[in-house]
Design an enzyme around this catalytic site. Structure first.
Site, short mmCIF file in Angstrom:
data_model
loop_
_atom_site.label_atom_id
_atom_site.label_comp_id
_atom_site.label_asym_id
_atom_site.label_seq_id
_atom_site.Cartn_x
_atom_site.Cartn_y
_atom_site.Cartn_z
N SER A 1 0.03 3.51 13.11
CA SER A 1 0.24 3.65 11.67
C SER A 1 0.46 2.31 10.99
O SER A 1 -0.43 1.47 10.96
CB SER A 1 1.42 4.60 11.44
OG SER A 1 1.57 4.94 10.09
N ASP B 1 -2.69 7.52 6.45
CA ASP B 1 -1.96 8.74 6.10
C ASP B 1 -0.86 8.46 5.08
O ASP B 1 -0.13 9.36 4.68
CB ASP B 1 -1.41 9.45 7.33
CG ASP B 1 -0.36 8.65 8.09
OD1 ASP B 1 -0.13 7.46 7.75
OD2 ASP B 1 0.22 9.20 9.06
N ASP C 1 -3.48 3.75 9.43
CA ASP C 1 -4.22 4.97 9.78
C ASP C 1 -4.48 5.85 8.57
O ASP C 1 -4.95 6.98 8.71
CB ASP C 1 -3.49 5.76 10.88
CG ASP C 1 -2.18 6.36 10.43
OD1 ASP C 1 -1.58 5.82 9.46
OD2 ASP C 1 -1.72 7.34 11.03
N ASP D 1 -2.13 2.61 4.57
CA ASP D 1 -1.63 1.94 5.76
C ASP D 1 -2.69 1.99 6.85
O ASP D 1 -3.82 2.42 6.62
CB ASP D 1 -0.30 2.55 6.23
CG ASP D 1 -0.46 3.97 6.75
OD1 ASP D 1 -1.46 4.63 6.41
OD2 ASP D 1 0.42 4.43 7.52
#
EC number: 5.4.2.10
Length: 447
Positions: A102, A245, A243, A241
């Site tokens: 992440s 999400d 990833d 960010d």
């Protein structure tokens, strides 16, 4: 059942250091394959990843473990985490896996699992998979070993779905948008979707090299996007960010609006339209008291959960709510997605700009925040600084100082060895004294 390997968002750590080693990933593949085994002609799993160098290693190890259990592996390559949730369900996979840490720096990585419904696994399911790691797992017969293949259109499928969440008949023509992809998983998907919807796109953080993910860019470092917004005279900035999400929104002056402000805008709009289910927004204990007051002023409720978008989603599903998220930028809209989706949340904000004709600065400030301070204290493995009598005394003193005129939250991070000390109070002097006192006590206990 206790979990030691899994945190609040899967397994995470420094690459090539336990637990983020190829050996552990292989064992996780075996255990997950065992847990999801079913009588199916085509047992399958989809695997996505972000742009970290270590993703290749973990992808191969997971693939080896899963195919050894007889599962067929579909490799998506770099795609956002929400794409894995969506594709797990749409491609009728038994399991989805996302390889990502992440917002963490490139040297970290992580593994998170999605069930066949596209939602992240529950704590109980993760605990059962973790328990399998210490057992002898029988492998598939030689003739039943699974296959692995690359899926070239996975990202395209997700992009087309993301566009379906945008209101029909609405376009972004004439809107200049900065999109910062953090050199991460959405570095191709997000700019392409925005351009296809008509926006003039100014990309930032779209040149990943395996080591620059989240490096001075993205939702945790919005300065680069803010500079681009001002330099290009953009109408709005969207920062994701690693990833994708999470999302933060920047107005035309480069000022940042966090997840609380985005959720406030969407909750108010959805309530006006009669589509905010349950008359409530679900958010974590980290969300600002100002958000709660904003909702109460409109006859709406704020349902609080522990930190972690998985817990937000669990409460949403339990209560039948359709909007939730985190101050950090996870925005979950279960009418559209099964997990936080920074791109889709950004599209909802842009849709409101297009619908209302209002500037980003008017839409990113729905309420006045109560002054909030958050500081982190790092501790070594094996330490329990919160258990120290001196820390307990400092916390008790802080609560007495606030005396009902503020809020205090001290917790361990679920993804890093950090103690997070957060407080809210109208009096900023009291706020800083309360937080600094606890931070000092925790720091001393962690020596």
């Amino acid at each position: 059942m206790n979990r030691k390997l899994f945190g609040t968002d899967g397994v995470r750590g420094t690459a090539n250091t336990a637990p983020m080693t190829a050996e552990v990933a292989l064992r996780l593949g075996l255990a997950a394959g065992k847990y999801f085994q079913r009588k199916s002609a085509l047992p399958r799993v989809v695997i996505g990843k972000d742009t970290r160098l270590s993703g290749y290693m973990l992808e191969n190890a997971l693939t080896a473990g899963l195919t050894a259990m007889g599962m067929n592996v579909l490799l998506l390559g770099p795609v956002p985490t929400p794409a894995v949730g969506y594709l797990t369900r749409s491609m009728r996979a038994d399991l989805g896996v996302m390889i990502s840490a992440s917002h963490n720096p490139h040297q970290d990585n992580g593994i998170k699992f999605f069930g066949p419904d596209g939602f992240k696994l529950s704590d109980a399911a993760e605990a059962e998979i973790e328990a399998l790691l210490g057992t002898d797992i029988p492998l598939a017969d030689p003739g039943a070993i699974g296959r692995a293949k690359r899926i070239e259109d996975g990202r395209g499928r997700y992009q087309e779905y993301a566009k379906t969440t945008f209101p029909q008949g609405v376009r972004l023509d004439g809107l200049k948008v900065v999109i910062d992809c953090a050199n991460g998983a959405a570095y191709r998907a997000a700019p392409e979707v925005l351009w296809e919807l008509g926006a003039e796109v100014i990309p930032v953080g779209t040149s990943p090299n395996g080591k620059n993910i989240n490096l001075r860019c993205g939702s945790t470092h919005p300065e680069a996007a803010a500079e681009a917004v001002v330099a290009h005279g953009a109408d709005v900035g969207i920062t994701l960010d690693g990833d994708a999400d999470r999302v933060m929104i920047l107005d035309q002056q480069g000022r940042v609006a966090d997840g609380d402000q985005i959720m406030a805008l969407l909750a108010a709009r959805w309530a006006e339209e009669g589509r905010l289910k349950g008359g409530a927004l679900v958010a974590t204990v980290m969300s600002n008291l100002g958000l709660e007051r904003f909702l109460q002023g409109r006859g709406l409720r704020l349902e609080r959960t522990p930190v972690g978008d998985r817990y937000v989603v669990e409460r949403m599903r339990e209560g039948g709510f359709n909007l939730g998220g985190e101050q950090s930028g996870h925005i979950v809209m279960t009418d559209h997605t099964t997990t936080g989706d920074g791109l889709v949340a950004g599209l909802q904000f842009l849709a409101e700009m297009a619908r209302s004709g209002r500037a980003a600065s008017e839409l990113t400030h729905s309420f006045e925040t109560v002054p909030q301070m958050l500081k982190n204290v790092r501790y070594a493995a094996g330490q329990e600084p919160l258990a120290a009598p001196s820390v307990q005394a400092a916390i008790a003193a802080a609560e007495a100082r606030l005396n009902g005129h503020g809020r205090l939250l001290i917790r361990k991070s679920g993804t890093e060895p950090l103690i997070r000390v957060m407080a809210e109070a109208e009096d900023t002097d009291v706020l800083s004294q309360v937080v600094d006192g606890i931070v000092e006590a925790v720091s001393q206990a962690a020596v």
